[in-house]
Design an enzyme around this catalytic site. Structure first.
Site, short mmCIF file in Angstrom:
data_model
loop_
_atom_site.label_atom_id
_atom_site.label_comp_id
_atom_site.label_asym_id
_atom_site.label_seq_id
_atom_site.Cartn_x
_atom_site.Cartn_y
_atom_site.Cartn_z
N LYS A 134 0.73 -1.22 0.08
CA LYS A 134 0.11 -0.06 0.09
C LYS A 134 0.83 1.20 -0.09
O LYS A 134 0.27 2.26 -0.46
CB LYS A 134 -0.96 0.10 1.13
N LYS A 216 -3.76 -10.69 -6.13
CA LYS A 216 -5.12 -10.88 -5.43
C LYS A 216 -6.12 -9.89 -6.09
O LYS A 216 -5.81 -8.55 -6.37
CB LYS A 216 -4.72 -10.49 -3.94
N LYS A 219 -10.70 -4.70 -3.98
CA LYS A 219 -11.90 -3.75 -4.19
C LYS A 219 -11.26 -2.45 -4.54
O LYS A 219 -12.23 -1.80 -5.12
CB LYS A 219 -13.02 -3.64 -3.29
N1 AQP Z 1 -8.93 -11.55 -3.30
C1 AQP Z 1 -9.28 -12.09 -2.21
N2 AQP Z 1 -9.38 -13.54 -2.08
C2 AQP Z 1 -9.67 -14.05 -0.81
N3 AQP Z 1 -10.18 -13.23 0.15
C3 AQP Z 1 -10.31 -12.04 0.22
N4 AQP Z 1 -10.16 -10.87 0.96
C4 AQP Z 1 -9.79 -9.79 0.38
N5 AQP Z 1 -9.59 -10.01 -1.14
C5 AQP Z 1 -9.65 -11.53 -1.16
C6 AQP Z 1 -10.61 -10.95 2.37
O1 AQP Z 1 -11.67 -10.12 2.42
C7 AQP Z 1 -11.77 -9.73 3.82
C8 AQP Z 1 -12.15 -8.13 3.79
O2 AQP Z 1 -11.00 -7.42 3.38
P1 AQP Z 1 -10.66 -6.14 3.88
O3 AQP Z 1 -11.68 -5.06 3.09
O4 AQP Z 1 -10.48 -6.15 5.15
O5 AQP Z 1 -9.36 -5.73 3.14
P2 AQP Z 1 -8.51 -6.35 2.08
O6 AQP Z 1 -8.08 -7.71 2.55
O7 AQP Z 1 -7.39 -5.54 1.82
O8 AQP Z 1 -9.50 -6.35 0.86
P3 AQP Z 1 -9.43 -5.83 -0.54
O9 AQP Z 1 -10.57 -6.21 -1.12
O10 AQP Z 1 -7.91 -5.72 -0.97
O11 AQP Z 1 -9.55 -4.11 0.05
P4 AQP Z 1 -8.69 -2.85 -0.36
O12 AQP Z 1 -8.73 -2.83 -1.82
O13 AQP Z 1 -9.46 -2.00 0.20
O14 AQP Z 1 -7.28 -3.06 0.19
C9 AQP Z 1 -10.45 -10.12 4.29
O15 AQP Z 1 -10.52 -11.23 5.30
C10 AQP Z 1 -9.64 -10.51 3.25
O16 AQP Z 1 -8.79 -11.52 3.42
#
Ligand code: AQP
Length: 352
Positions: A134, A216, A219
């Site tokens: 990040k 990965k 979002k």
């Molecule tokens: N691609 C993924 N595959 C499996 N699990 C995933 N998670 C996120 N992306 C995947 C799981 O979703 C939960 C919530 O995630 P978060 O919102 O706390 O943040 P994150 O892990 O950083 O997810 P994102 O989608 O990548 O968000 P941004 O883009 O905002 O950083 C967690 O349990 C995560 O493991």
């Protein structure tokens, strides 16, 4: 059903009981309202949260304090906070069975995070993969919160004495540091925190971007053509799957190392249909990639379109959402403030 127990600090605590009268284990999980959620969030986290809510005493949060570690548009953050809440419920999370709340409504998260900061080393935080990723993505805003994210996450989990934490594999490193911080604190004082276990889905713990399957699906990716949102309409879902990267063979076989694109599609298909990998391979033996991608898109849309309708229905009922949030915050505060009081006493904060 609940009963009261007296802990080592002489604080009365309520324990939720299973129908058989056993104390239920506690479970914590959260999602950041940083955008619309993806099928990765659903497969890696929400699906398991729904499946585990009967067996465990569950705490589910909308992690808006984590979200601000990356700059957010205030109106969007507010909107996404309610959208995640409504989506949780649309997916089957029942606010009567668990504690469903917004993180900033329980001030104990920030308070415990401050204490835990003094049990965490800067070097440990600098090594975190998510912090490095990040920081590279938001080079103009490498703020202290971004670095401190895992300590706030440790506070989230430890406040509720969570035994288990269902998350995607990307959060494993953060869960390990939570365990280290809890153990460190327990060793310096006396057993205070439950050391939690991560629960990772057997298949789908890391759903890949459809265009770069080894990366990965996120979002908040800059390019969103490889990200399938739970809010995408059917045509968009099918279009995104049609463009998904596969390989030069024409065999639908689960082999993440050599066939990351196809394996990713198989994981998505199994998660949305409940079929096993072997069943999926048999079902699509001899079928071309084009037809397979269409079938995966259809399976996803079949589930997500009704979810969207239910989410919209819930979002239209602001009074109901408000009552869920108030009740959730009160239930969460009761448990969190008791843990925090215990921590304050142990570290020597003078009590009023
Ligand atoms: N691609 C993924 N595959 C499996 N699990 C995933 N998670 C996120 N992306 C995947 C799981 O979703 C939960 C919530 O995630 P978060 O919102 O706390 O943040 P994150 O892990 O950083 O997810 P994102 O989608 O990548 O968000 P941004 O883009 O905002 O950083 C967690 O349990 C995560 O493991």
């Amino acid at each position: 059903r609940q009963m009261c127990i007296r802990d080592r600090c002489n604080i009365m605590e309520e324990v939720t009981l299973s129908p058989e009268g056993q104390a239920k284990k506690a479970l914590y999980s959260a999602v950041q309202p940083t955008n619309a959620l993806t099928i990765g969030n659903y497969i890696g986290a929400i699906r398991n949260m729904v499946a585990m809510q009967d067996e465990y005493n569950c705490y589910f949060a909308v992690a808006n304090m984590h979200a601000i570690t990356v700059r957010q548009v205030p109106a969007e953050l507010r909107k996404n906070t309610l959208a995640v809440l409504a989506l949780y419920m649309a997916c089957g999370i029942d606010p009567k069975k668990c504690t469903l709340y917004v993180q900033s409504h329980v001030p104990c998260h920030a308070e415990l995070a401050w204490v835990l900061n003094t049990f965490t080393y800067v070097g440990e935080m600098e090594r975190m993969t998510q912090f490095k990723d990040k920081s590279a993505k938001h080079a103009d805003n490498i703020n202290m919160g971004l670095m401190d994210y895992p300590v706030l996450m440790a506070a989230d989990i430890l406040l509720y004495k969570a035994d288990v934490v269902p998350v995607g594999i990307d959060q494993r490193q953060h869960l390990e540091i939570t365990r280290d911080i809890a153990t460190r604190f327990n060793n310096i004082y006396s057993p205070t925190f439950v050391v939690p276990e991560g629960v990772y889905p057997k298949v789908g713990a890391k759903i890949g971007d459809l265009l770069e399957p080894t990366k990965k699906m996120s979002k908040s990716s800059e390019i969103q053509t490889g990200t399938v949102f739970l809010s995408d309409d059917k045509d968009t879902v099918l279009r995104k799957f049609r463009r998904a990267v596969t390989d030069s063979e024409n065999e639908i076989r689960y082999d993440p190392d050599n066939k990351p694109g196809v394996s990713n599609l198989i994981s998505i298909y199994t998660a949305f249909t409940g079929k096993s990998i072997e069943e999926t391979e048999r079902e699509f033996a001899g079928v071309g990639y084009g037809d397979f991608k269409l079938a995966v898109g259809e399976a996803v849309a079949e589930k997500t379109v009704p979810l969207q309708k239910e989410q919209a229905r819930l979002l239209a009922d602001k009074d109901y959402l408000s009552s869920v949030l108030k009740e959730g915050a009160a239930k969460a505060y009761k448990v969190a403030s008791s843990t925090l009081a215990k921590v304050y006493r142990k570290i020597g904060f003078y009590q009023l």
